[in-house]
Design an enzyme around this catalytic site. Structure first.
Site, mmCIF file in Angstrom:
data_model
loop_
_atom_site.group_PDB
_atom_site.id
_atom_site.type_symbol
_atom_site.label_atom_id
_atom_site.label_comp_id
_atom_site.label_asym_id
_atom_site.label_seq_id
_atom_site.Cartn_x
_atom_site.Cartn_y
_atom_site.Cartn_z
ATOM 1 N N ILE A 12 -5.337 -7.767 -11.118
ATOM 2 C CA ILE A 12 -4.614 -8.717 -10.252
ATOM 3 C C ILE A 12 -5.368 -10.049 -10.199
ATOM 4 O O ILE A 12 -4.767 -11.129 -10.225
ATOM 5 C CB ILE A 12 -4.410 -8.121 -8.848
ATOM 6 C CG1 ILE A 12 -3.660 -6.779 -8.955
ATOM 7 C CG2 ILE A 12 -3.624 -9.085 -7.958
ATOM 8 C CD1 ILE A 12 -3.624 -5.971 -7.677
ATOM 9 N N SER A 34 -17.594 -4.074 -13.794
ATOM 10 C CA SER A 34 -17.672 -2.616 -13.695
ATOM 11 C C SER A 34 -16.306 -2.008 -14.005
ATOM 12 O O SER A 34 -16.215 -0.839 -14.365
ATOM 13 C CB SER A 34 -18.151 -2.191 -12.306
ATOM 14 O OG SER A 34 -17.284 -2.683 -11.307
ATOM 15 N N PHE A 80 -10.963 -10.161 -4.409
ATOM 16 C CA PHE A 80 -10.365 -8.966 -5.018
ATOM 17 C C PHE A 80 -11.394 -7.864 -5.267
ATOM 18 O O PHE A 80 -11.024 -6.698 -5.378
ATOM 19 C CB PHE A 80 -9.784 -9.311 -6.405
ATOM 20 C CG PHE A 80 -8.604 -10.233 -6.386
ATOM 21 C CD1 PHE A 80 -7.338 -9.754 -6.072
ATOM 22 C CD2 PHE A 80 -8.748 -11.572 -6.713
ATOM 23 C CE1 PHE A 80 -6.243 -10.598 -6.086
ATOM 24 C CE2 PHE A 80 -7.646 -12.421 -6.722
ATOM 25 C CZ PHE A 80 -6.404 -11.931 -6.412
ATOM 26 N N SER A 124 -3.983 -3.469 1.173
ATOM 27 C CA SER A 124 -3.072 -2.557 0.468
ATOM 28 C C SER A 124 -2.112 -1.928 1.461
ATOM 29 O O SER A 124 -2.469 -1.690 2.627
ATOM 30 C CB SER A 124 -3.903 -1.458 -0.197
ATOM 31 O OG SER A 124 -3.074 -0.405 -0.620
ATOM 32 N N TYR A 148 -10.951 5.386 -0.014
ATOM 33 C CA TYR A 148 -10.500 4.085 -0.528
ATOM 34 C C TYR A 148 -9.634 3.379 0.525
ATOM 35 O O TYR A 148 -9.844 2.206 0.841
ATOM 36 C CB TYR A 148 -9.709 4.268 -1.836
ATOM 37 C CG TYR A 148 -8.777 3.129 -2.126
ATOM 38 C CD1 TYR A 148 -9.258 1.914 -2.581
ATOM 39 C CD2 TYR A 148 -7.399 3.256 -1.902
ATOM 40 C CE1 TYR A 148 -8.399 0.852 -2.806
ATOM 41 C CE2 TYR A 148 -6.541 2.202 -2.132
ATOM 42 C CZ TYR A 148 -7.034 0.995 -2.575
ATOM 43 O OH TYR A 148 -6.181 -0.051 -2.782
ATOM 44 N N LYS A 152 -10.103 -0.265 3.137
ATOM 45 C CA LYS A 152 -9.167 -1.378 3.387
ATOM 46 C C LYS A 152 -8.921 -1.529 4.890
ATOM 47 O O LYS A 152 -8.921 -2.642 5.428
ATOM 48 C CB LYS A 152 -7.848 -1.148 2.647
ATOM 49 C CG LYS A 152 -7.969 -1.126 1.130
ATOM 50 C CD LYS A 152 -8.408 -2.473 0.554
ATOM 51 C CE LYS A 152 -8.476 -2.463 -0.957
ATOM 52 N NZ LYS A 152 -9.106 -3.673 -1.510
ATOM 53 N N ASN A 178 3.136 -1.787 -4.836
ATOM 54 C CA ASN A 178 2.645 -1.211 -6.104
ATOM 55 C C ASN A 178 2.688 -2.240 -7.240
ATOM 56 O O ASN A 178 3.733 -2.398 -7.884
ATOM 57 C CB ASN A 178 3.467 0.025 -6.461
ATOM 58 C CG ASN A 178 3.140 1.208 -5.571
ATOM 59 O OD1 ASN A 178 3.292 1.130 -4.348
ATOM 60 N ND2 ASN A 178 2.661 2.289 -6.142
ATOM 61 N N LEU A 199 1.284 5.330 -11.981
ATOM 62 C CA LEU A 199 2.450 5.701 -12.782
ATOM 63 C C LEU A 199 2.705 4.767 -13.970
ATOM 64 O O LEU A 199 2.848 5.227 -15.107
ATOM 65 C CB LEU A 199 3.686 5.749 -11.864
ATOM 66 C CG LEU A 199 5.002 6.092 -12.560
ATOM 67 C CD1 LEU A 199 4.952 7.483 -13.175
ATOM 68 C CD2 LEU A 199 6.162 5.985 -11.562
ATOM 69 N N GLY A 294 -2.033 13.972 -0.987
ATOM 70 C CA GLY A 294 -2.123 12.662 -0.345
ATOM 71 C C GLY A 294 -0.940 11.753 -0.630
ATOM 72 O O GLY A 294 -0.839 10.675 -0.054
HETATM 73 C C1 UD1 Z 1 -1.819 4.688 -5.444
HETATM 74 C C2 UD1 Z 1 -2.750 5.068 -4.329
HETATM 75 C C3 UD1 Z 1 -2.843 3.900 -3.376
HETATM 76 C C4 UD1 Z 1 -3.344 2.675 -4.122
HETATM 77 C C5 UD1 Z 1 -2.420 2.383 -5.289
HETATM 78 C C6 UD1 Z 1 -2.924 1.232 -6.148
HETATM 79 C C7 UD1 Z 1 -2.599 7.502 -4.092
HETATM 80 C C8 UD1 Z 1 -2.173 8.641 -3.227
HETATM 81 N N1 UD1 Z 1 -2.271 6.276 -3.670
HETATM 82 O O1 UD1 Z 1 -0.535 4.412 -4.891
HETATM 83 O O2 UD1 Z 1 -3.723 4.216 -2.324
HETATM 84 O O3 UD1 Z 1 -3.381 1.565 -3.252
HETATM 85 O O4 UD1 Z 1 -2.298 3.539 -6.114
HETATM 86 O O5 UD1 Z 1 -3.973 1.615 -6.973
HETATM 87 O O6 UD1 Z 1 -3.225 7.684 -5.118
HETATM 88 N N2 UD1 Z 1 3.207 9.536 -10.208
HETATM 89 C C9 UD1 Z 1 3.626 10.540 -11.070
HETATM 90 N N3 UD1 Z 1 2.855 10.786 -12.180
HETATM 91 C C10 UD1 Z 1 1.718 10.087 -12.464
HETATM 92 C C11 UD1 Z 1 1.303 9.065 -11.581
HETATM 93 C C12 UD1 Z 1 2.075 8.815 -10.449
HETATM 94 O O7 UD1 Z 1 4.633 11.189 -10.839
HETATM 95 O O8 UD1 Z 1 1.066 10.379 -13.485
HETATM 96 C C13 UD1 Z 1 4.050 9.224 -9.026
HETATM 97 C C14 UD1 Z 1 3.338 9.386 -7.700
HETATM 98 O O9 UD1 Z 1 3.443 10.692 -7.216
HETATM 99 C C15 UD1 Z 1 4.080 8.348 -6.841
HETATM 100 C C16 UD1 Z 1 4.473 7.254 -7.836
HETATM 101 O O10 UD1 Z 1 4.404 7.877 -9.112
HETATM 102 O O11 UD1 Z 1 5.270 8.913 -6.320
HETATM 103 C C17 UD1 Z 1 3.520 6.073 -7.814
HETATM 104 O O12 UD1 Z 1 2.184 6.534 -7.969
HETATM 105 P P1 UD1 Z 1 0.973 5.522 -8.212
HETATM 106 O O13 UD1 Z 1 1.316 4.568 -9.276
HETATM 107 O O14 UD1 Z 1 -0.275 6.337 -8.380
HETATM 108 O O15 UD1 Z 1 0.904 4.681 -6.861
HETATM 109 P P2 UD1 Z 1 0.739 5.183 -5.330
HETATM 110 O O16 UD1 Z 1 0.510 6.622 -5.240
HETATM 111 O O17 UD1 Z 1 1.880 4.614 -4.573
#
Ligand code: UD1
Length: 337
Positions: A12, A34, A80, A124, A148, A152, A178, A199, A294
């Site tokens: 970012i 890092s 950041f 966040s 984490y 914040k 996100n 994701l 979580g």
């Molecule tokens: C995550 C963190 C959040 C952090 C943010 C930015 C957690 C619980 N939350 O947010 O604290 O501020 O990243 O770094 O880790 N998903 C899948 N498969 C995957 C990865 C994700 O299904 O391989 C789903 C997750 O369950 C969620 C969505 O995709 O429903 C988004 O996940 P992700 O991109 O990790 O973001 P957050 O969980 O919202």
């Protein structure tokens, strides 16, 4: 303005550096690399057409920070720098509290000593905790589900306490939803150092052939299709939110301001996968896996306060986010050199 950007080589931070320069500001970066690659520097200079001083040290190093503040006459700081992996924070809480909070305290001490009063802080939506009311508004109580997230929450509290003692400070707490996407050039983007936790980078790595398939964490949430719903925001819109916040605090007398930076639109995991398939023309194999510890069902911003006060709103769609992520991933299948 002359602006110090901590963590300016990161995902970012790097996009924000480019927009600050485009808005006519002078930027100086501190980053300990890092979780960033040295090759970001050359790309930033190429894209901005200007040389950007980048100092490689840990923001927690107060002596080095004071030296930098002595040498440069900063008007404002965009902060950041920090660790951001949830799972890692559960495994190594002291690293997270020590690094994220320690660096922020050092930064605030250096700012105080040099009478730099304007700060934009990367917070966040994680501060809305385990069971938020959706869409989330800035007035909701804050909490967290992992170290984490607590860093914040705690840093936000430190900053609220600080402005009580020093009401000449002007601070913005930006609560990101996100962040995804990449610079339209395809030269700057997100480059996770290990297996992506998030994701969008995971999907992009499946599409480019670095991973076999996506695990969808849970399909039994109370959402449109059972998968988790999030408010994805293009990193370019997010960067623009920082520029808007920085300008706003320079022109208004409120000590501390909190703004959600999100689109207000919820997208499920499967909807995002579909959008990515459309943008890339590549089929994304996936399997349904158990829920991730979580995780919450839905996280969507009410971004109306930022719209009203900053005149800022997101411009880019989920399709744009997928297209730009794909351009970056194809041009840099293994990330930065
Ligand atoms: C995550 C963190 C959040 C952090 C943010 C930015 C957690 C619980 N939350 O947010 O604290 O501020 O990243 O770094 O880790 N998903 C899948 N498969 C995957 C990865 C994700 O299904 O391989 C789903 C997750 O369950 C969620 C969505 O995709 O429903 C988004 O996940 P992700 O991109 O990790 O973001 P957050 O969980 O919202």
């Amino acid at each position: 303005m002359k602006i110090l950007v901590t963590g300016g080589a990161g995902y970012i931070g790097s996009h924000t550096v480019l927009q600050l320069i485009a808005a006519g500001h002078q930027v100086v970066v501190v980053d300990d690399f890092s979780n960033a690659k040295a090759s970001v520097a050359g790309r930033l200079e190429e894209l901005s057409g200007t040389s950007i001083p980048i100092h490689s040290f840990d923001v927690a190093d107060l002596d080095k920070l004071n030296g930098l503040f002595d040498a440069e006459d900063f008007d404002a700081v965009v902060h950041f720098a920090g660790y951001k992996a949830v799972g890692e924070s559960v495994a190594n809480p002291l690293d997270y509290y020590g690094n994220n909070i320690g660096a922020t305290i050092s930064l605030l001490q250096a700012m105080d000593r040099h009478e730099v009063r304007h700060l934009v802080f990367s917070s966040s939506a994680t501060v809305y905790g385990a069971d938020p009311i959706v869409p989330m508004t800035e007035g909701l109580p804050t909490s967290a589900t992992n170290p984490y997230g607590w860093t914040k929450v705690m840093i936000e509290q430190v900053l609220r306490d600080l402005v009580v003692a020093q009401p000449d400070n002007r601070i913005a707490l930006l609560r990101y939803f996100n962040p995804v996407g990449a610079h339209p050039s395809g030269q700057i983007g997100e480059d996770p150092s290990a297996v992506p936790n998030n994701l969008m980078p995971f999907v992009a790595q499946v599409a480019v052939g670095r991973r076999d398939k996506l695990s969808v964490f849970g399909d039994d949430y109370d959402t449109v299709d059972g998968t988790g719903v999030r408010d994805y925001i293009h990193v370019e819109d997010l960067a623009a939110g920082h520029v808007a916040a920085l300008h706003w605090i320079a022109e208004h007398d409120r000590t501390i301001s909190t703004w959600n930076l999100g689109s207000g639109v919820g997208t499920s995991v499967l909807q995002l996968v579909n959008a990515f398939e459309k943008a890339s023309g590549v089929k994304i194999p996936y399997e349904i896996a158990p829920r991730r510890d979580g995780d919450i069902a839905a996280s969507v911003a009410d971004p109306s306060l930022a719209h009203r006060e900053l005149g800022w709103q997101t411009e880019k769609t989920v399709d744009d986010m997928c297209a730009d992520t794909w351009r970056w991933q194809q041009a840099n299948p293994q990330g930065y050199p």
